[in-house]
Write a protein that holds these residues in place. Structure first.
Motif, PDB file in Angstrom:
ATOM      1  N   VAL A   8      19.632  -2.075  -3.056  1.00 20.36           N
ATOM      2  CA  VAL A   8      18.981  -1.724  -1.802  1.00 20.36           C
ATOM      3  C   VAL A   8      18.443  -3.000  -1.154  1.00 20.36           C
ATOM      4  CG1 VAL A   8      17.130  -0.386  -0.723  1.00 20.36           C
ATOM      5  CG2 VAL A   8      18.319   0.526  -2.737  1.00 20.36           C
ATOM      6  N   GLU A   9      18.753  -3.176   0.112  1.00 22.37           N
ATOM      7  CA  GLU A   9      18.197  -4.319   0.838  1.00 22.37           C
ATOM      8  C   GLU A   9      16.689  -4.129   1.009  1.00 22.37           C
ATOM      9  OE1 GLU A   9      19.635  -7.113   1.817  1.00 22.37           O
ATOM     10  OE2 GLU A   9      21.521  -6.467   0.885  1.00 22.37           O
ATOM     11  N   PRO A  10      15.903  -5.173   0.750  1.00 25.29           N
ATOM     12  CA  PRO A  10      14.435  -5.019   0.776  1.00 25.29           C
ATOM     13  C   PRO A  10      13.837  -5.009   2.180  1.00 25.29           C
ATOM     14  CG  PRO A  10      15.026  -7.266   0.172  1.00 25.29           C
ATOM     15  CD  PRO A  10      16.328  -6.504   0.285  1.00 25.29           C
ATOM     16  N   THR A  11      14.493  -4.361   3.129  1.00 20.38           N
ATOM     17  CA  THR A  11      13.968  -4.312   4.502  1.00 20.38           C
ATOM     18  C   THR A  11      12.764  -3.387   4.611  1.00 20.38           C
ATOM     19  OG1 THR A  11      15.586  -2.584   4.993  1.00 20.38           O
ATOM     20  CG2 THR A  11      16.209  -4.843   5.525  1.00 20.38           C
ATOM     21  N   PHE A  12      12.645  -2.456   3.677  1.00 14.47           N
ATOM     22  CA  PHE A  12      11.529  -1.517   3.698  1.00 14.47           C
ATOM     23  C   PHE A  12      10.200  -2.261   3.646  1.00 14.47           C
ATOM     24  CE2 PHE A  12       8.647   1.349   1.288  1.00 14.47           C
ATOM     25  CZ  PHE A  12       8.601   2.417   2.162  1.00 14.47           C
ATOM     26  N   ARG A  13      10.137  -3.327   2.848  1.00 14.92           N
ATOM     27  CA  ARG A  13       8.893  -4.104   2.717  1.00 14.92           C
ATOM     28  C   ARG A  13       8.473  -4.680   4.065  1.00 14.92           C
ATOM     29  NH1 ARG A  13      10.542  -7.677  -0.542  1.00 14.92           N
ATOM     30  NH2 ARG A  13       9.797  -6.821  -2.518  1.00 14.92           N
ATOM     31  N   THR A  14       9.439  -5.226   4.802  1.00 11.85           N
ATOM     32  CA  THR A  14       9.137  -5.816   6.105  1.00 11.85           C
ATOM     33  C   THR A  14       8.646  -4.760   7.088  1.00 11.85           C
ATOM     34  OG1 THR A  14      10.834  -7.503   5.741  1.00 11.85           O
ATOM     35  CG2 THR A  14      10.100  -7.159   8.006  1.00 11.85           C
ATOM     36  N   LEU A  15       9.262  -3.593   7.044  1.00 14.01           N
ATOM     37  CA  LEU A  15       8.882  -2.530   7.975  1.00 14.01           C
ATOM     38  C   LEU A  15       7.457  -2.039   7.729  1.00 14.01           C
ATOM     39  CD1 LEU A  15      12.182  -0.441   8.074  1.00 14.01           C
ATOM     40  CD2 LEU A  15      11.231  -1.823   9.926  1.00 14.01           C
TER      41      LEU A  15
ATOM     42  N   GLN B 173       7.233   6.805  10.959  1.00 14.32           N
ATOM     43  CA  GLN B 173       8.025   6.447  12.133  1.00 14.32           C
ATOM     44  C   GLN B 173       8.537   5.010  12.086  1.00 14.32           C
ATOM     45  OE1 GLN B 173       8.820   8.733  14.547  1.00 14.32           O
ATOM     46  NE2 GLN B 173       7.855  10.177  13.118  1.00 14.32           N
ATOM     47  N   HIS B 174       8.705   4.477  10.879  1.00 12.10           N
ATOM     48  CA  HIS B 174       9.258   3.124  10.688  1.00 12.10           C
ATOM     49  C   HIS B 174       8.381   2.055  11.337  1.00 12.10           C
ATOM     50  CE1 HIS B 174      13.632   4.457   9.616  1.00 12.10           C
ATOM     51  NE2 HIS B 174      12.714   5.289   9.160  1.00 12.10           N
ATOM     52  N   GLN B 175       7.092   2.273  11.259  1.00 14.96           N
ATOM     53  CA  GLN B 175       6.142   1.304  11.775  1.00 14.96           C
ATOM     54  C   GLN B 175       5.296   0.760  10.629  1.00 14.96           C
ATOM     55  OE1 GLN B 175       4.004   3.653  14.654  1.00 14.96           O
ATOM     56  NE2 GLN B 175       5.534   3.311  16.270  1.00 14.96           N
ATOM     57  N   ALA B 176       4.645  -0.378  10.867  1.00 12.70           N
ATOM     58  CA  ALA B 176       3.788  -0.980   9.847  1.00 12.70           C
ATOM     59  C   ALA B 176       2.669  -0.008   9.468  1.00 12.70           C
ATOM     60  CB  ALA B 176       3.201  -2.286  10.358  1.00 12.70           C
ATOM     61  N   LEU B 177       2.344   0.024   8.174  1.00 10.77           N
ATOM     62  CA  LEU B 177       1.336   0.942   7.658  1.00 10.77           C
ATOM     63  C   LEU B 177       0.060   0.192   7.316  1.00 10.77           C
ATOM     64  CD1 LEU B 177       3.587   3.044   5.248  1.00 10.77           C
ATOM     65  CD2 LEU B 177       2.712   3.738   7.480  1.00 10.77           C
ATOM     66  N   PRO B 178      -1.086   0.806   7.523  1.00  9.97           N
ATOM     67  CA  PRO B 178      -2.341   0.171   7.096  1.00  9.97           C
ATOM     68  C   PRO B 178      -2.456   0.189   5.586  1.00  9.97           C
ATOM     69  CG  PRO B 178      -2.747   2.397   7.891  1.00  9.97           C
ATOM     70  CD  PRO B 178      -1.306   2.122   8.166  1.00  9.97           C
TER      71      PRO B 178
ATOM     72  N   PRO C  53      -5.460  13.688  -1.538  1.00  7.29           N
ATOM     73  CA  PRO C  53      -6.503  13.546  -0.507  1.00  7.29           C
ATOM     74  C   PRO C  53      -6.610  12.124   0.040  1.00  7.29           C
ATOM     75  CG  PRO C  53      -7.327  14.807  -2.383  1.00  7.29           C
ATOM     76  CD  PRO C  53      -5.990  14.263  -2.793  1.00  7.29           C
ATOM     77  N   GLN C  54      -6.353  11.129  -0.806  1.00  5.67           N
ATOM     78  CA  GLN C  54      -6.524   9.742  -0.369  1.00  5.67           C
ATOM     79  C   GLN C  54      -5.388   9.237   0.523  1.00  5.67           C
ATOM     80  OE1 GLN C  54      -6.730  10.890  -3.414  1.00  5.67           O
ATOM     81  NE2 GLN C  54      -8.571  10.180  -4.458  1.00  5.67           N
ATOM     82  N   ALA C  55      -4.274   9.980   0.568  1.00  5.92           N
ATOM     83  CA  ALA C  55      -3.115   9.511   1.325  1.00  5.92           C
ATOM     84  C   ALA C  55      -3.382   9.592   2.828  1.00  5.92           C
ATOM     85  CB  ALA C  55      -1.882  10.329   0.963  1.00  5.92           C
ATOM     86  N   THR C  56      -3.162   8.494   3.517  1.00  6.33           N
ATOM     87  CA  THR C  56      -3.322   8.468   4.970  1.00  6.33           C
ATOM     88  C   THR C  56      -1.989   8.623   5.688  1.00  6.33           C
ATOM     89  OG1 THR C  56      -3.132   6.049   4.970  1.00  6.33           O
ATOM     90  CG2 THR C  56      -5.348   6.984   4.789  1.00  6.33           C
ATOM     91  N   GLN C  57      -0.905   8.659   4.922  1.00  2.07           N
ATOM     92  CA  GLN C  57       0.424   8.757   5.520  1.00  2.07           C
ATOM     93  C   GLN C  57       1.385   9.411   4.523  1.00  2.07           C
ATOM     94  OE1 GLN C  57       1.758   7.215   8.729  1.00  2.07           O
ATOM     95  NE2 GLN C  57       3.274   8.733   8.141  1.00  2.07           N
ATOM     96  N   ARG C  58       2.294  10.227   5.016  1.00  2.00           N
ATOM     97  CA  ARG C  58       3.403  10.760   4.232  1.00  2.00           C
ATOM     98  C   ARG C  58       4.693  10.103   4.734  1.00  2.00           C
ATOM     99  NH1 ARG C  58       3.165  16.039   1.761  1.00  2.00           N
ATOM    100  NH2 ARG C  58       0.999  16.772   1.599  1.00  2.00           N
ATOM    101  N   LEU C  59       5.548   9.706   3.798  1.00  2.00           N
ATOM    102  CA  LEU C  59       6.793   9.065   4.225  1.00  2.00           C
ATOM    103  C   LEU C  59       7.693  10.039   4.985  1.00  2.00           C
ATOM    104  CD1 LEU C  59       7.825   6.646   1.322  1.00  2.00           C
ATOM    105  CD2 LEU C  59       6.848   6.113   3.557  1.00  2.00           C
ATOM    106  N   SER C  60       7.529  11.331   4.772  1.00  2.00           N
ATOM    107  CA  SER C  60       8.330  12.297   5.522  1.00  2.00           C
ATOM    108  C   SER C  60       7.994  12.283   7.016  1.00  2.00           C
ATOM    109  CB  SER C  60       8.124  13.708   4.958  1.00  2.00           C
ATOM    110  OG  SER C  60       6.754  14.062   4.974  1.00  2.00           O
ATOM    111  N   TYR C  61       6.804  11.763   7.375  1.00  2.00           N
ATOM    112  CA  TYR C  61       6.397  11.675   8.783  1.00  2.00           C
ATOM    113  C   TYR C  61       6.404  10.237   9.301  1.00  2.00           C
ATOM    114  CZ  TYR C  61       4.622  16.405   7.940  1.00  2.00           C
ATOM    115  OH  TYR C  61       4.512  17.739   7.619  1.00  2.00           O
TER     116      TYR C  61
ATOM    117  N   ASN D 249       5.033  -3.516   5.988  1.00  2.00           N
ATOM    118  CA  ASN D 249       4.010  -4.568   6.015  1.00  2.00           C
ATOM    119  C   ASN D 249       3.793  -5.143   7.403  1.00  2.00           C
ATOM    120  OD1 ASN D 249       3.139  -4.532   3.393  1.00  2.00           O
ATOM    121  ND2 ASN D 249       4.503  -6.159   2.689  1.00  2.00           N
ATOM    122  N   GLY D 250       4.838  -5.153   8.220  1.00  2.00           N
ATOM    123  CA  GLY D 250       4.710  -5.803   9.517  1.00  2.00           C
ATOM    124  C   GLY D 250       4.411  -7.289   9.327  1.00  2.00           C
ATOM    125  N   ALA D 251       3.348  -7.768   9.945  1.00  2.00           N
ATOM    126  CA  ALA D 251       2.969  -9.177   9.824  1.00  2.00           C
ATOM    127  C   ALA D 251       2.083  -9.446   8.612  1.00  2.00           C
ATOM    128  CB  ALA D 251       2.247  -9.622  11.098  1.00  2.00           C
TER     129      ALA D 251
END
Length: 372
Positions: free
Chosen positions: A190-197, A252-257, A242-250, A199-201
Motif C-alpha cells: 500500500v502506498e503510504p499516501t494515507f499518512r499525508t492525507l 472526507q480525505h482531509q487532515a485530522l486533528p 466515546p473518545q473518537a472525534t472522527q469515524r473513517l466511514s465519514y 496529517n496534512g502539514a
C-alpha cells in the motif's frame, strides 16, 4: 442460545425469523430453513460453507473464485451466516456460481438444503462445522476443512490448518503444512499516501489499537490521550468509542486533528497498517494480525499464545497492559532505528507465511482439480 441465528435451538431460530421478517429480509428466513437455489442445472456441485465472521467469509469467497478459475465444469455454492457485500461482489459475475445465507443446523433444514444441492464435495472455510451438517457431509467422498478446528465426528479427505491449535485438533487426520491462506488475500503493498492525507502539514506519528472489548478500548484511548496527545490513534474492532472525534466511514480525505479516530470500516485497515508506527492487537484476530505484519509496523500483542505459530513470537512484541503498550510506542517514537527493525521483521514474517500459503493453496487446488 438466542444469539445464534443458524444453530439448532428452535426458539432462537423463530426469534431470528421474526426479526429478519420485521427488517424485510425474507431471503434469509427462506435460506435458514434450507430453501436454497442451486446454480445451474447440470454438473457436479461443490458446497463451500463459511461462517459469520469477516475472515471466514473472506476465505470462502477467495476459495470460490480460485476453484472457479481452475474448474469450469463444477457448480459452486458459497454459503455464509453473515453477509459482507464488499467480499461477495466479485462472485456475482462468475458463471454457475451462487452465494447466499446458510441454512440453520436444524435437521429438517439441512435435509432440505441437501436435497436441493446434492453436493459432490464440501469445503468448510474458516468455520467450525455444525453437528447436523457434519452428519450430512459424512456421506461424501470429498470433504476438506480449511482454516478451522476439528469437529467430531467429521471425516475428512484432508485438513488445511491455519494455526498450530487447529493442527493439533486434526492430529488423527491427514493434513497440509500449517499455513493461513488468508495471507494470500491480505493487502500487502500500500502506498503510504494515507499518512499525508490525515496529517496534512503536521509532523506526527500514527498508532493503531485493535480489540473487541469496548471498555478496554475506551480505557486505552484515555491513556493514549494522556501519553501521546499530539499524535493520532486509530481504533478498530469496536463499534463505538466515546473518545473518537472522527469515524473513517465519514472521513472526507482531509487532515485530522490529533486524538482518537474510529477505524470502523475494514477497507481502511491496509492503509492504517502501512502508515502507522506501531500496532497493538488486544484480541485474538489472525486476519488483523496478518494485516498489521504486512504493513511493516512494530506489532505487539498481549499474549504469544494468541499467535497462530510459535515462530511469529520473534516478530511480535509482548505488551501485557496499556502502560506497557504506551511505553513500547514511546520507545518506537524516540528510536526510529528500533521501530524500523521491528517493522522489517514483521514484514519478513508475513511474506514467509504468504509463500508457504501459496504452496499449500496450490496443493489444495490441484486436489480439487483431480476430484472425480
Amino acid at each position: 442460545m438466542l444469539s445464534d441465528p443458524h444453530g439448532s435451538f428452535l426458539p432462537a431460530l423463530w426469534y431470528h425469523d421474526l426479526r429478519d421478517l420485521w427488517q424485510g429480509n425474507a431471503v434469509r428466513v427462506n435460506a435458514r430453513w434450507g430453501r436454497l437455489k442451486s446454480p445451474g442445472e447440470k454438473g457436479k456441485l461443490v458446497w463451500i460453507a463459511s461462517g459469520a465472521d469477516h475472515a471466514s467469509v473472506r476465505l470462502g469467497a477467495a476459495l470460490t473464485g480460485a476453484i472457479r478459475e481452475m474448474r469450469l465444469d463444477l457448480r459452486l455454492v458459497l454459503t455464509f451466516e453473515r453477509e459482507y457485500p464488499e467480499l461477495l461482489h466479485a462472485l456475482t459475475e462468475l458463471d454457475r456460481c451462487g452465494h447466499g445465507y446458510a441454512p440453520c443446523d436444524y435437521r429438517s433444514a439441512i435435509k432440505r438444503a441437501w436435497r436441493r444441492f446434492q453436493p459432490f464435495g464440501m469445503i468448510y472455510a474458516g468455520v467450525l462445522p455444525r453437528r447436523n451438517l457434519v452428519h450430512a457431509s459424512s456421506t461424501l467422498k470429498h470433504v476438506l476443512a480449511v482454516g478451522t478446528a476439528a469437529a467430531a465426528p467429521l471425516r475428512l479427505e484432508r485438513a488445511y490448518p491455519a494455526s498450530e491449535k487447529q493442527a493439533q485438533s486434526w492430529r488423527t487426520t491427514p493434513q497440509a503444512p500449517i499455513a493461513d491462506l488468508l495471507t494470500l488475500v491480505t493487502t500487502a503493498q500500500v502506498e503510504p499516501t494515507f499518512r499525508t492525507l490525515v496529517n496534512g502539514a503536521a509532523e506526527r506519528h500514527l498508532w493503531w489499537w485493535h480489540g473487541n472489548d469496548g471498555t478496554a478500548a475506551s480505557r486505552f484511548a484515555d491513556a493514549f490521550l494522556q501519553a501521546l496527545p499530539q499524535d493520532l490513534l486509530f481504533v478498530s474492532g469496536t463499534d463505538d468509542l466515546p473518545q473518537a472525534t472522527q469515524r473513517l466511514s465519514y472521513w472526507q480525505h482531509q487532515a485530522l486533528p490529533a486524538g482518537v479516530v474510529l477505524a470502523d470500516q475494514a477497507r481502511w485497515l491496509p492503509a492504517v497498517a502501512a502508515c502507522c508506527t506501531a500496532a497493538h492487537l488486544a484480541a485474538e484476530d489472525n486476519e488483523t494480525l496478518w494485516q498489521a505484519l504486512a504493513g511493516g509496523n512494530a506489532t505487539s500483542c498481549a499474549d504469544h499464545t494468541h499467535l497462530p505459530k510459535r515462530e511469529l513470537a520473534e516478530a511480535v512484541t509482548i505488551c501485557t497492559d496499556a502502560a506497557a503498550v504506551l511505553r513500547h510506542w514511546q520507545e518506537c517514537r524516540d528510536n526510529s532505528h528500533h521501530a524500523r527493525h521491528l517493522g522489517d521483521a514483521a514484514r519478513r514474517t508475513f511474506w514467509q507465511e504468504r509463500r508457504l500459503a501459496a504452496e499449500v493453496s496450490n496443493e489444495l487446488l490441484e486436489r480439487v482439480f483431480n476430484w472425480d
